[in-house]
Write a protein that holds these residues in place. Structure first.
Motif, PDB file in Angstrom:
ATOM      1  N   THR A  67      36.531  27.840  34.464  1.00 29.02           N
ATOM      2  CA  THR A  67      37.243  28.113  33.213  1.00 29.02           C
ATOM      3  C   THR A  67      38.721  28.357  33.497  1.00 29.02           C
ATOM      4  N   ILE A  68      39.604  27.593  32.876  1.00 31.98           N
ATOM      5  CA  ILE A  68      41.033  27.864  32.927  1.00 31.98           C
ATOM      6  C   ILE A  68      41.298  29.158  32.156  1.00 31.98           C
ATOM      7  N   HIS A  69      42.038  30.099  32.781  1.00 29.34           N
ATOM      8  CA  HIS A  69      42.213  31.396  32.126  1.00 29.34           C
ATOM      9  C   HIS A  69      43.447  32.112  32.650  1.00 29.34           C
ATOM     10  N   ALA A  70      43.910  33.096  31.881  1.00 28.75           N
ATOM     11  CA  ALA A  70      44.989  33.989  32.302  1.00 28.75           C
ATOM     12  C   ALA A  70      45.100  35.133  31.312  1.00 28.75           C
ATOM     13  N   LEU A  71      45.306  36.330  31.841  1.00 29.06           N
ATOM     14  CA  LEU A  71      45.633  37.462  30.983  1.00 29.06           C
ATOM     15  C   LEU A  71      47.095  37.374  30.570  1.00 29.06           C
ATOM     16  N   GLY A  72      47.376  37.779  29.328  1.00 29.38           N
ATOM     17  CA  GLY A  72      48.743  37.763  28.825  1.00 29.38           C
ATOM     18  C   GLY A  72      49.404  39.123  28.925  1.00 29.38           C
ATOM     19  N   THR A  73      50.704  39.124  28.705  1.00 27.24           N
ATOM     20  CA  THR A  73      51.524  40.330  28.793  1.00 27.24           C
ATOM     21  C   THR A  73      50.968  41.457  27.920  1.00 27.24           C
ATOM     22  N   GLY A  74      50.977  42.681  28.483  1.00 25.17           N
ATOM     23  CA  GLY A  74      50.608  43.864  27.719  1.00 25.17           C
ATOM     24  C   GLY A  74      49.122  44.068  27.568  1.00 25.17           C
ATOM     25  N   THR A  75      48.356  43.696  28.593  1.00 21.93           N
ATOM     26  CA  THR A  75      46.890  43.761  28.507  1.00 21.93           C
ATOM     27  C   THR A  75      46.335  44.617  29.637  1.00 21.93           C
ATOM     28  N   LEU A  76      45.456  45.558  29.297  1.00 20.79           N
ATOM     29  CA  LEU A  76      44.745  46.392  30.267  1.00 20.79           C
ATOM     30  C   LEU A  76      43.264  46.057  30.159  1.00 20.79           C
ATOM     31  N   VAL A  77      42.680  45.622  31.269  1.00 25.51           N
ATOM     32  CA  VAL A  77      41.346  45.010  31.240  1.00 25.51           C
ATOM     33  C   VAL A  77      40.467  45.584  32.350  1.00 25.51           C
ATOM     34  N   LEU A  78      39.197  45.817  32.034  1.00 27.65           N
ATOM     35  CA  LEU A  78      38.195  46.014  33.087  1.00 27.65           C
ATOM     36  C   LEU A  78      37.529  44.681  33.345  1.00 27.65           C
ATOM     37  N   GLU A  79      37.534  44.279  34.605  1.00 28.94           N
ATOM     38  CA  GLU A  79      36.958  42.996  35.004  1.00 28.94           C
ATOM     39  C   GLU A  79      35.738  43.239  35.879  1.00 28.94           C
ATOM     40  N   THR A  80      34.635  42.629  35.508  1.00 26.99           N
ATOM     41  CA  THR A  80      33.440  42.593  36.354  1.00 26.99           C
ATOM     42  C   THR A  80      33.318  41.180  36.879  1.00 26.99           C
ATOM     43  N   GLN A  81      33.159  41.042  38.207  1.00 25.82           N
ATOM     44  CA  GLN A  81      33.171  39.708  38.791  1.00 25.82           C
ATOM     45  C   GLN A  81      32.284  39.648  40.030  1.00 25.82           C
ATOM     46  N   GLN A  82      32.015  38.427  40.452  1.00 21.66           N
ATOM     47  CA  GLN A  82      31.451  38.248  41.775  1.00 21.66           C
ATOM     48  C   GLN A  82      32.446  38.755  42.809  1.00 21.66           C
ATOM     49  N   SER A  83      31.953  39.208  43.940  1.00 21.62           N
ATOM     50  CA  SER A  83      32.828  39.764  44.976  1.00 21.62           C
ATOM     51  C   SER A  83      33.521  38.640  45.729  1.00 21.62           C
ATOM     52  N   SER A  84      34.588  38.137  45.125  1.00 24.46           N
ATOM     53  CA  SER A  84      35.336  37.007  45.671  1.00 24.46           C
ATOM     54  C   SER A  84      36.809  37.217  45.379  1.00 24.46           C
ATOM     55  N   ASP A  85      37.658  36.697  46.252  1.00 26.49           N
ATOM     56  CA  ASP A  85      39.101  36.785  46.032  1.00 26.49           C
ATOM     57  C   ASP A  85      39.726  35.393  46.045  1.00 26.49           C
ATOM     58  N   THR A  86      38.944  34.389  45.628  1.00 26.31           N
ATOM     59  CA  THR A  86      39.410  33.003  45.639  1.00 26.31           C
ATOM     60  C   THR A  86      39.923  32.602  44.260  1.00 26.31           C
TER      61      THR A  86
ATOM     62  N   LYS B 129      33.550  32.525  41.975  1.00 28.59           N
ATOM     63  CA  LYS B 129      34.012  33.653  41.165  1.00 28.59           C
ATOM     64  C   LYS B 129      33.775  33.385  39.687  1.00 28.59           C
ATOM     65  N   THR B 130      32.677  33.935  39.208  1.00 26.00           N
ATOM     66  CA  THR B 130      32.450  34.070  37.777  1.00 26.00           C
ATOM     67  C   THR B 130      32.773  35.503  37.422  1.00 26.00           C
ATOM     68  N   GLU B 131      33.474  35.708  36.310  1.00 26.15           N
ATOM     69  CA  GLU B 131      33.929  37.048  35.963  1.00 26.15           C
ATOM     70  C   GLU B 131      33.841  37.247  34.455  1.00 26.15           C
TER      71      GLU B 131
ATOM     72  N   ARG C  24      18.632  41.186  49.581  1.00 26.70           N
ATOM     73  CA  ARG C  24      18.591  40.029  50.474  1.00 26.70           C
ATOM     74  C   ARG C  24      19.976  39.431  50.697  1.00 26.70           C
ATOM     75  N   GLU C  25      20.950  39.765  49.815  1.00 30.34           N
ATOM     76  CA  GLU C  25      22.293  39.212  49.987  1.00 30.34           C
ATOM     77  C   GLU C  25      22.955  39.807  51.227  1.00 30.34           C
ATOM     78  N   ALA C  26      23.738  38.970  51.907  1.00 31.15           N
ATOM     79  CA  ALA C  26      24.463  39.446  53.091  1.00 31.15           C
ATOM     80  C   ALA C  26      25.600  40.383  52.706  1.00 31.15           C
ATOM     81  N   HIS C  27      26.173  40.187  51.509  1.00 30.31           N
ATOM     82  CA  HIS C  27      27.335  40.958  51.098  1.00 30.31           C
ATOM     83  C   HIS C  27      27.103  41.561  49.717  1.00 30.31           C
ATOM     84  N   PHE C  28      27.706  42.720  49.493  1.00 27.84           N
ATOM     85  CA  PHE C  28      27.652  43.352  48.172  1.00 27.84           C
ATOM     86  C   PHE C  28      28.179  42.355  47.144  1.00 27.84           C
ATOM     87  N   PRO C  29      27.413  42.049  46.095  1.00 29.49           N
ATOM     88  CA  PRO C  29      27.736  40.874  45.274  1.00 29.49           C
ATOM     89  C   PRO C  29      28.737  41.101  44.149  1.00 29.49           C
TER      90      PRO C  29
END
Length: 318
Positions: free
Chosen positions: A170-189, A113-115, A75-80
């Motif tokens: 949530t205030i957040h940031a990845l730190g130097t030297g980190t490789l991460v897989l991120e699952t998130q809502q389809s947002s670029d905000t 954007k929840t991730e 039912r969603e208009a966009h891939f979530p």
């Protein structure tokens, strides 16, 4: 024929990017500042294309619009969902994301954007920013405006295999030297709060979004409460990290043979280590570290033989 949809990566240069997407996964990256692999994406800023089978060359966006049956006629208009791998060669900006209601009102109808993050690899002593110390909006604003980051920001030591849930606000940031897989809502905000006073190639500082960040930040910070459970399935350990109104995220650790039944209209799979064989009915496909694929709605059962680790996500069941 029922088949998994394997997807081509979409690489994004970032001021904080590096070369780990090549060094770790062997990807042919465009530069030594490659910060993100949008691995499974239908976002307009970087849609994935299918690299195999009947839909080869189609974008995931096109499939969502033209073949909704592949996704259970959603039912969603966009891939979530959006799956990314991030190479934080240096610190990411300290940031916060809005929820759906705020983004819809202030960002032209964009999703919030929840991730969440799965730490694939990191340097010894690596840290993330996760939350803050302020007890009121007035205190938060005062510390931000004074640039008193050491007092405001909460830092957490990380190690490979850790999982962090990062809800909107949530205030957040990845730190130097980190490789991460991120699952998130389809947002670029993203609302930047602090960017270490860095400048780009032209000598310009990146834009901050302090008013919006103050609007949307959860104050006081609350750590997400997760009920992480691991169950045995054949020769696999299946860990459920999170399951909520945005997505469900799992880790599959397989050493042998595991049979699966679909629990959602479609399933997103990212192979982070190892290799194996994916069998659907009577057809088999080799899968290996660095592969990303989607199991569409017509696939209700599959088997994986091999030794591998995968992060898997499904859309919300609502």
């Amino acid at each position: 024929m029922k088949e998994a949809l394997f997807l081509n990566p979409v690489f994004q240069d970032r001021i904080w990017g590096g070369t780990k997407l090549h060094d770790y996964f062997g990807y042919n990256i465009p530069s030594d500042k490659t910060g993100e692999d949008w691995a499974i994406s239908a976002h307009p800023n970087g849609p994935s294309t299918v690299k195999n089978g009947a839909y080869q060359g189609k974008t995931l966006t096109e499939l969502w619009e033209e073949h909704p049956e592949l996704f259970g006629n959603p039912r969603e208009a966009h891939f979530p969902l959006l799956t990314k791998i991030l190479d934080a060669n240096t610190d990411l900006s300290v940031q916060v994301h809005p929820d759906d209601a705020y983004a819809h009102a202030h960002e032209n109808g964009e999703l919030g954007k929840t991730e969440c993050w799965y730490i694939i690899d990191c340097a010894d002593g690596a840290e993330i920013v996760y939350g803050h110390t302020a007890q009121s909006k007035a205190e938060f604003t005062e510390l931000v405006e004074a640039g008193n980051w050491d007092q405001l920001l909460r830092k957490v030591k990380i190690k490979p295999g850790d999982f962090y849930y990062v809800p909107s606000g949530t205030i957040h940031a990845l730190g130097t030297g980190t490789l991460v897989l991120e699952t998130q809502q389809s947002s670029d905000t993203t609302y930047r709060v602090y960017d270490y006073d860095r400048t780009d190639a032209a000598g310009n500082k990146r834009e901050l979004h302090l008013d919006k960040a103050i609007d949307v930040t959860t104050i006081p910070h609350e750590d997400a409460k997760l009920d992480i459970v691991t169950e045995r399935n054949g020769d696999a350990d299946i860990t459920t990290f999170v399951s909520n109104d945005f997505f469900s995220v799992y880790k599959w650790e397989i050493d042998g043979t595991a049979k699966f039944e679909a629990t959602a209209p479609y399933t997103l799979v990212s192979i982070l280590d190892g290799e194996g064989v994916l069998s659907i009915d009577f057809d088999s496909t080799r899968i290996r570290k660095g592969d990303h694929f989607l199991l569409p709605n017509d696939i209700s059962n599959w088997t994986i033989d091999g030794t591998l680790t995968a992060i898997v996500s499904t859309p919300p069941l609502n």
